[in-house]
Design a protein around this motif. Structure first.
Motif, PDB file in Angstrom:
ATOM      1  N   MET A   1      38.218  43.991  43.413  1.00 16.27           N
ATOM      2  CA  MET A   1      38.147  43.235  44.665  1.00 16.27           C
ATOM      3  C   MET A   1      36.700  43.199  45.120  1.00 16.27           C
ATOM      4  N   VAL A   2      36.264  42.028  45.569  1.00 16.17           N
ATOM      5  CA  VAL A   2      34.869  41.824  45.958  1.00 16.17           C
ATOM      6  C   VAL A   2      34.823  41.258  47.373  1.00 16.17           C
ATOM      7  N   ASP A   3      33.916  41.823  48.178  1.00 17.41           N
ATOM      8  CA  ASP A   3      33.608  41.266  49.501  1.00 17.41           C
ATOM      9  C   ASP A   3      32.501  40.247  49.280  1.00 17.41           C
ATOM     10  N   TYR A   4      32.845  38.950  49.342  1.00 16.87           N
ATOM     11  CA  TYR A   4      31.827  37.946  49.000  1.00 16.87           C
ATOM     12  C   TYR A   4      30.871  37.678  50.158  1.00 16.87           C
TER      13      TYR A   4
ATOM     14  N   ILE B   1      42.341  28.437  39.088  1.00 22.91           N
ATOM     15  CA  ILE B   1      41.714  27.883  40.289  1.00 22.91           C
ATOM     16  C   ILE B   1      42.430  28.463  41.505  1.00 22.91           C
ATOM     17  N   SER B   2      41.673  29.018  42.443  1.00 23.71           N
ATOM     18  CA  SER B   2      42.231  29.467  43.717  1.00 23.71           C
ATOM     19  C   SER B   2      41.475  28.729  44.805  1.00 23.71           C
ATOM     20  N   TRP B   3      42.200  27.992  45.642  1.00 24.54           N
ATOM     21  CA  TRP B   3      41.554  27.098  46.611  1.00 24.54           C
ATOM     22  C   TRP B   3      42.230  27.229  47.958  1.00 24.54           C
ATOM     23  N   CYS B   4      41.438  27.333  49.002  1.00 15.93           N
ATOM     24  CA  CYS B   4      41.947  27.353  50.366  1.00 15.93           C
ATOM     25  C   CYS B   4      41.586  26.007  50.993  1.00 15.93           C
ATOM     26  N   ALA B   5      42.583  25.145  51.180  1.00 12.94           N
ATOM     27  CA  ALA B   5      42.320  23.781  51.653  1.00 12.94           C
ATOM     28  C   ALA B   5      41.763  23.778  53.073  1.00 12.94           C
ATOM     29  N   GLU B   6      42.187  24.725  53.918  1.00 14.13           N
ATOM     30  CA  GLU B   6      41.740  24.738  55.315  1.00 14.13           C
ATOM     31  C   GLU B   6      40.269  25.123  55.429  1.00 14.13           C
ATOM     32  N   SER B   7      39.859  26.160  54.706  1.00 15.72           N
ATOM     33  CA  SER B   7      38.461  26.615  54.799  1.00 15.72           C
ATOM     34  C   SER B   7      37.581  25.931  53.756  1.00 15.72           C
ATOM     35  N   ARG B   8      38.229  25.251  52.781  1.00 16.48           N
ATOM     36  CA  ARG B   8      37.552  24.587  51.660  1.00 16.48           C
ATOM     37  C   ARG B   8      36.855  25.584  50.736  1.00 16.48           C
ATOM     38  N   MET B   9      37.181  26.857  50.828  1.00 15.00           N
ATOM     39  CA  MET B   9      36.613  27.837  49.897  1.00 15.00           C
ATOM     40  C   MET B   9      37.300  27.665  48.540  1.00 15.00           C
ATOM     41  N   LEU B  10      36.502  27.711  47.499  1.00 16.92           N
ATOM     42  CA  LEU B  10      37.002  27.506  46.139  1.00 16.92           C
ATOM     43  C   LEU B  10      36.584  28.685  45.273  1.00 16.92           C
TER      44      LEU B  10
ATOM     45  N   LEU C   1      28.734  33.019  45.131  1.00 22.50           N
ATOM     46  CA  LEU C   1      28.605  34.270  44.376  1.00 22.50           C
ATOM     47  C   LEU C   1      29.150  34.070  42.961  1.00 22.50           C
ATOM     48  N   VAL C   2      28.443  34.667  41.980  1.00 24.40           N
ATOM     49  CA  VAL C   2      28.915  34.693  40.590  1.00 24.40           C
ATOM     50  C   VAL C   2      29.278  36.135  40.250  1.00 24.40           C
ATOM     51  N   ILE C   3      30.488  36.355  39.744  1.00 24.65           N
ATOM     52  CA  ILE C   3      30.926  37.695  39.336  1.00 24.65           C
ATOM     53  C   ILE C   3      31.253  37.646  37.852  1.00 24.65           C
ATOM     54  N   GLN C   4      30.743  38.610  37.093  1.00 20.47           N
ATOM     55  CA  GLN C   4      31.033  38.654  35.661  1.00 20.47           C
ATOM     56  C   GLN C   4      31.510  40.037  35.246  1.00 20.47           C
ATOM     57  N   LEU C   5      32.536  40.057  34.414  1.00 18.01           N
ATOM     58  CA  LEU C   5      32.946  41.317  33.787  1.00 18.01           C
ATOM     59  C   LEU C   5      32.034  41.568  32.595  1.00 18.01           C
ATOM     60  N   VAL C   6      31.756  42.831  32.330  1.00 10.41           N
ATOM     61  CA  VAL C   6      30.783  43.164  31.279  1.00 10.41           C
ATOM     62  C   VAL C   6      31.473  43.838  30.095  1.00 10.41           C
ATOM     63  N   TRP C   7      30.752  43.845  28.976  1.00  9.39           N
ATOM     64  CA  TRP C   7      31.197  44.553  27.773  1.00  9.39           C
ATOM     65  C   TRP C   7      31.250  46.052  28.076  1.00  9.39           C
ATOM     66  N   VAL C   8      32.206  46.726  27.453  1.00 13.19           N
ATOM     67  CA  VAL C   8      32.324  48.176  27.612  1.00 13.19           C
ATOM     68  C   VAL C   8      32.397  48.810  26.230  1.00 13.19           C
TER      69      VAL C   8
ATOM     70  N   ILE D   1      33.537  32.480  39.844  1.00  8.80           N
ATOM     71  CA  ILE D   1      32.518  31.873  40.709  1.00  8.80           C
ATOM     72  C   ILE D   1      33.178  31.459  42.020  1.00  8.80           C
ATOM     73  N   ILE D   2      32.531  31.842  43.126  1.00  6.46           N
ATOM     74  CA  ILE D   2      33.016  31.477  44.454  1.00  6.46           C
ATOM     75  C   ILE D   2      32.125  30.372  45.000  1.00  6.46           C
ATOM     76  N   TYR D   3      32.746  29.311  45.536  1.00  7.58           N
ATOM     77  CA  TYR D   3      32.017  28.160  46.063  1.00  7.58           C
ATOM     78  C   TYR D   3      32.359  27.939  47.531  1.00  7.58           C
ATOM     79  N   ARG D   4      31.339  27.495  48.261  1.00  8.64           N
ATOM     80  CA  ARG D   4      31.521  27.108  49.662  1.00  8.64           C
ATOM     81  C   ARG D   4      31.171  25.630  49.792  1.00  8.64           C
ATOM     82  N   PHE D   5      31.930  24.900  50.611  1.00 11.88           N
ATOM     83  CA  PHE D   5      31.704  23.459  50.752  1.00 11.88           C
ATOM     84  C   PHE D   5      30.658  23.195  51.828  1.00 11.88           C
ATOM     85  N   SER D   6      29.690  22.362  51.492  1.00 12.47           N
ATOM     86  CA  SER D   6      28.667  21.996  52.464  1.00 12.47           C
ATOM     87  C   SER D   6      28.284  20.537  52.278  1.00 12.47           C
TER      88      SER D   6
END
Length: 1096
Positions: A655-658, A508-517, A618-625, A527-532
């Motif tokens: 690295m992903v620009d969400y 879990i990576s969480w930014c309490a100030e921006s509430r981004m999870l 945003l949902v990010i998934q690693l794929v089979w290779v 999975i990246i979540y935004r609080f609304s």
């Protein structure tokens, strides 16, 4: 630079570490002369370690008791734990030293004491009149095994039944045995040739204390006359007995049997039962007996003034109900309600209005202790609804897989989470107040808010309010709902990266100030979540697929093969099919039929309704290779100011620009090094054992790095995966030996030696102890941020430590922590004009010592499994180094704030908790706390600010602790009180005629019967009395467990927490006794004139 004196450290600091710290400081003195001198305020006296509170459902419960006057509930467990619950927010944890299972609990009703009977045949008397209950007396039975105990209301004589069928009597004042014994062969028929079995029940007749009802397992029940020392009546039945209960008038009792029947007996008719009932048996025609059912394990018989009695029982279902859930049956008049439970029933108790057994009971609720839950049923409402449970007992609703702890959160955060969580509450609960309402809350001395986040095996995430040593669930997020659920096992070909729980949360990576999870799951998904606060419907779930490879081709010339990692503005414009530039040769599908380019989970393609709270960004998934599944993610970080998320595994980093939904970086770990790779790597082979080489190397400056580098004991195949606390499905040796990304940290600092000002960058730590720096070139804010690309480029800066990198942080020139840049939260669905605001940056202050320089320096703090280093930036000189452990490894390291300063806190696999000052890395605390007994502790242990820490002590419970002296000092005030002064209800009125004709309850002078003068002394070899440490108020966090004012004075002199001598213990006990007596004497004299024994 001033040289720090090594202070005395709590609990056996190793001299080796101290010497290493001092010598390294001396070695670096020349380099350090250029640095600003930082005054450090933290000293060893600021630190002390103690447990604070334990939350969650008691693991493996085995016994239950309730005090109907104090309204306190007690639960005992198979591991010897004792949990006491009062009103919501008042709870307490105690532990029997032996660790033996608790088989029975008995309150001394309204007297602030509790008797526990254990499987090792000991009895213990607990004093509940102090915030941390303690054992006053213990009694160890040597020749007999305890099976059942009974303590009559307002009596000091405890009946103890044994496996041999005998009953002994214990004086709970002195905790000594009476000479009065009821022997099994005197109780049963003399003509009986067989042993009646263990005692399974003891109770006195509600209307005559001189008559004792004894139930033996074989089916025999005896009504024993205590005065005449003989049996009045014997009741025999073919079926084994499990429990017995009286009707309050003392004329009838009911037995539950192993064949699923209940027998009701009239006291004066011992020949046959008055009535036999099979609650769940099919009634056969022709008057035949019903088919046998499963045993009825317990029955209770409770009367009401205004209606029919209640018969409440557990078990007794018919054998043909295969797969049916465990049930509690409530029989009231002609109605029978069968209440299904989620788990098997351990025990249940009916809560009644009166503590007197000879009065109408007026039952109002049933407490049902299940294997993994506690349920309260409202008997007064139709349909028997359950009460909404206010205790935090649902931590284990799905097994906890990871844990994070945040102190000093923004003040508006808990109300925001609570408001969205309140909408998730179930309906249909009882309208009444929670009936377990005893005790008083402690004094709140903490002003800051605390939040615990737990990740679970089913993909759910729970946010908990943990402020002021309480715990309350705020909000639950189900991450699995974004994926298609497979209807059967044949439809799960892609999820076989894991056998079960494909949605389990790992990081879990969480930014309490921006509430981004941001979360990483076991199926290599992020999975990246935004609080609304607004409800939205997402038509198409934004999704990226990333292909991370581990390739070692042409190892000698890696930069010839490596494509430049700087993307063009058009890179990743199609979010569904990102083809990373780094691996152009492998982007096509596999020609040999191997699974390729498919993720492990399938994202839903239908519109998704998202409630207020956390919503998918945003949902990010690693794929089979090429037939190989993606490797599980080992590190994760999100930054709300940059709009970036980064993650890595044993193959590489992405690295992903969400905000733009594009992949910015996708590199194998080796490619991060470029031409500076110091390791000779061989494809598909385990790592060679390497010998240590000294010091910090700046590889970018052309230093020749020997191939033999330091290898920690935790870097070998077995321990490496263990130390990292992330479960792994990797099996082959070559996968285990790869260099994985183990730490990621966004910051604004100096990326290269030549830098004159800080700039945004990402610091990357690996399992081989390397730290690499990646520079970030961010476009301007506003609309430009969404249009122009983020430029990402390796800086070439490489630093090295022993052991896998765990944590990184940055200090400014004054030694204060530089937090990562972040945005403050605002509603995402506001006007576009208000959406883009200037990013929040920490202003750089200029101190006099560095004003002549172009810019101020910073300090990087890096903690690995083996050591910690403080590196001056931009010079990249190592100014302090501390070898934390030689023989073990650090499981968790956190840079935390305490007392307006900061320190490094570490938890080692050898059980030591250590803290070090910053930036000098002076040892401040070293306490042996907890040996690492399982992966659960390693996976969940975490430190946070203000001296707080926690870990999952069992699959169902969180243990919180503090390493702050101030919190230890205040803990006693913060803890709730279990015992409060409550008037005992008046005894039922006997009435004129009952008094005249003797129809009321008969009292008994038990002292006359059981006292030493009447019954003599018990055999000394039968049981051994052990005086408890009890009664000395307030543990106050002393690591040794010695308490009281005298102990605290001694502790200040002797920081190693050595035990006091016998004389001191006696003195401490006397001090406590005197203090306790003076406090309660007057009150108790007026109220309980002849009952002062329990104060001592």
């Amino acid at each position: 630079m001033r040289k720090f004196n090594i202070r005395k450290v709590l609990d056996g600091l190793t001299a080796v570490s101290a010497v290493a710290s001092a010598s390294s400081a001396a070695q670096q003195q020349q380099a350090g002369n250029r640095e600003t001198e930082i005054q450090e305020t933290l000293q060893s006296e600021h630190f002390q370690l103690c447990k604070t509170v334990r939350h969650g459902f008691p693991y493996q419960p085995s016994a239950l008791a309730f005090d109907p006057v104090q309204k306190i509930l007690a639960i005992g467990t198979q591991t010897g734990a004792l949990r006491l619950f009062g009103r919501p927010g008042v709870e307490c944890y105690c532990q029997h030293d032996s660790g033996a299972a608790v088989i029975q609990l008995q309150f001394l009703i309204n007297e602030g004491a509790l008797v526990s009977a254990l499987a090792d045949d000991t009895l213990h008397l607990w004093n509940l009149r102090q915030k941390r209950p303690a054992i006053l007396h213990s009694l160890k039975f040597n020749r007999e095994r305890i099976t059942f105990c009974h303590l009559p209301f307002q009596s000091k004589w405890l009946y103890v039944g044994t496996e041999r069928g005998n009953i002994h009597i214990v004086n709970v004042e002195s905790f000594t045995l009476s000479g009065y014994v009821i022997m099994w062969n005197k109780a049963i028929e003399l003509s009986s040739k067989s042993h009646p079995g263990p005692v399974v029940h003891i109770s006195d007749n509600p209307m005559d204390e001189g008559k004792l009802l004894i139930g033996f397992e074989s089916g025999t029940v005896v009504l024993w006359d205590l005065k005449s020392k003989k049996a009045d009546y014997r009741y025999t039945h073919d079926e084994a007995i499990h429990s017995v209960a009286w009707h309050h008038e003392g004329k009838q009792f009911i037995c539950s049997h192993s064949d699923g029947t209940l027998t009701i007996w009239n006291v004066k008719s011992p020949t046959k039962p008055f009535q036999t009932i099979t609650p769940h048996g099919k009634q056969l025609k022709d008057g035949k007996k019903p088919e046998p059912c499963k045993p009825i394990l317990k029955v209770e018989y409770k009367t009401t003034r205004a209606g029919e009695p209640f018969i409440i029982l557990s078990g007794g279902l018919s054998y043909d109900t295969v797969g049916r859930r465990p049930c509690l049956t409530v029989m009231h008049g002609k109605s029978t309600a069968v209440l299904e439970m989620d788990y098997s029933i351990v025990d249940f108790l009916t809560l009644c209005e009166t503590p007197y057994p000879n009065d109408f009971q007026e039952p109002y609720a049933v407490v049902v202790l299940l294997e993994k839950d506690l349920v309260l049923i409202d008997l007064a409402q139709n349909g028997y609804p359950i009460f909404e449970n206010p205790y935090p007992l649902t931590i284990h609703e799905s097994p906890v897989t990871c844990c994070e702890y945040f102190a000093d959160c923004p003040v508006d955060l808990i109300p925001a989470l609570y408001s969205v969580g309140a909408r998730q509450k179930r309906q249909g609960y009882s309208k009444k107040e929670w009936p377990i309402s005893g005790g008083n809350w402690g004094v709140i001395t903490q002003s800051y808010s605390e939040i615990i986040i737990t990740g679970h095996a089913d993909g759910s995430i729970k946010f908990w309010d943990a402020s002021a040593i309480t715990l309350q669930v705020l909000y639950k997020l189900k991450t699995a709902k974004v994926f298609e659920k497979s209807r059967n096992k044949d439809e799960r070909p892609n999820t076989d990266i894991v056998d079960e729980d494909p949605y389990a949360i790992q990081i879990i990576s969480w930014c309490a100030e921006s509430r981004m999870l941001c979360i990483a799951g076991v199926s290599a998904h992020v999975i990246i979540y935004r609080f609304s606060k607004q409800e939205v419907t997402t038509e198409v779930i934004p999704m990226l697929e990333v292909r991370l490879l581990y390739e070692i081709n042409d190892v000698e010339t890696p930069d010839g093969e490596q494509a430049p990692p700087v993307p063009t503005p058009g890179t990743g414009s199609n979010p569904q099919s990102i083809v990373p530039q780094s691996h152009p040769s492998t982007s096509s599908s596999s020609s040999d039929g191997l699974r390729d380019n498919v993720p492990c989970l399938k994202v839903k393609n239908s519109p998704l309704k998202q409630s207020p709270g956390y919503q998918i960004e945003l949902v990010i998934q690693l794929v089979w290779v090429s037939g190989e599944p993606p490797q599980q993610i080992t590190s994760l970080a999100i930054n709300s100011a940059y709009g970036l998320v980064v993650f890595g595994n044993c193959n590489g980093i992405a690295m992903v620009d969400y905000l733009q939904k594009t992949v910015l970086l996708n590199l194998g770990t080796i490619e991060l090094y470029g031409s500076n790779d110091p390791y000779r790597r061989e494809p598909r082979s385990p790592r060679k054992t390497r010998q240590p080489s000294g010091g910090l190397c700046d590889i970018n400056e052309g230093t020749v790095v020997p191939e033999d580098r330091c290898k920690s004991p935790t870097s070998d195949v077995k321990d490496n995966s263990f130390s990292r606390s992330r479960s792994s499905s990797v099996t082959s040796i070559d996968k285990e030996s790869r260099e994985a990304i183990s730490a990621l940290h966004f910051c604004e600092t100096f990326t290269r030696k030549a830098d004159t000002s800080p700039s945004p960058c990402l610091w990357v730590g690996t399992t081989l102890g390397t730290v690499l720096v990646i520079a970030l070139n961010l476009p301007p804010g506003g609309e430009q941020r969404l249009l122009q690309p983020v430029i990402v480029s390796p800086s070439g800066t490489i630093l090295r430590l022993k052991g896998a990198i765990l944590r990184m942080a940055f200090l400014d020139t004054t030694g204060s922590l530089v937090p990562p840049a972040h945005e403050t939260w605002r509603e995402h669905y506001e006007d576009k004009d208000e959406k883009e605001k200037a990013k929040k940056r920490r202003p750089v202050s200029v101190s006099p010592s560095s004003s002549q320089e172009i810019s101020e320096n910073q300090y990087a703090v890096i903690c690995s499994e083996k050591q910690a280093k403080v590196i001056s930036l931009p010079s990249q000189n190592c100014i302090y180094k501390q070898n934390i452990t030689e023989t073990s490894f650090v499981l968790r390291g956190d840079i935390v704030s305490l007392s307006n300063s900061i320190c490094l806190a570490c938890f080692c696999a050898n059980g030591h908790i250590m803290t070090f000052s910053l930036p000098s890395l002076r040892p401040l605390l070293d306490v042996y706390y907890l040996p690492l007994t399982n992966m659960r502790i390693a996976r969940t242990f975490c430190f946070t600010d203000n001296g707080q820490a926690l870990y999952l002590v069992s699959p169902t419970e969180i243990q919180r602790l503090t390493y702050s002296q101030e919190t230890c000092e205040n803990l006693q005030e913060m803890l709730g009180e279990l015992f409060t002064l409550v008037e005992t209800p008046e005894a039922p009125n006997r009435g004129f005629f009952k008094g005249l004709f003797g129809g009321g309850a008969q009292s008994l002078d038990r002292e006359e019967l059981f006292g030493e003068s009447a019954s003599g002394k018990a055999s000394r070899s039968l049981a051994q009395h052990i005086p408890g440490p009890g009664g000395i108020e307030g543990v106050k966090g002393a690591a040794s467990g010695v308490v009281g004012e005298l102990a605290r004075a001694r502790l200040a002199l002797d920081e190693r927490g050595q035990k006091l001598g016998e004389l001191e213990e006696k003195t401490a006990a006397m001090l406590y006794s005197a203090d306790s007596f003076s406090k309660h004497a007057h009150e108790m004299m007026l109220k309980y004139k002849d009952k002062k024994w329990y104060q001592f």
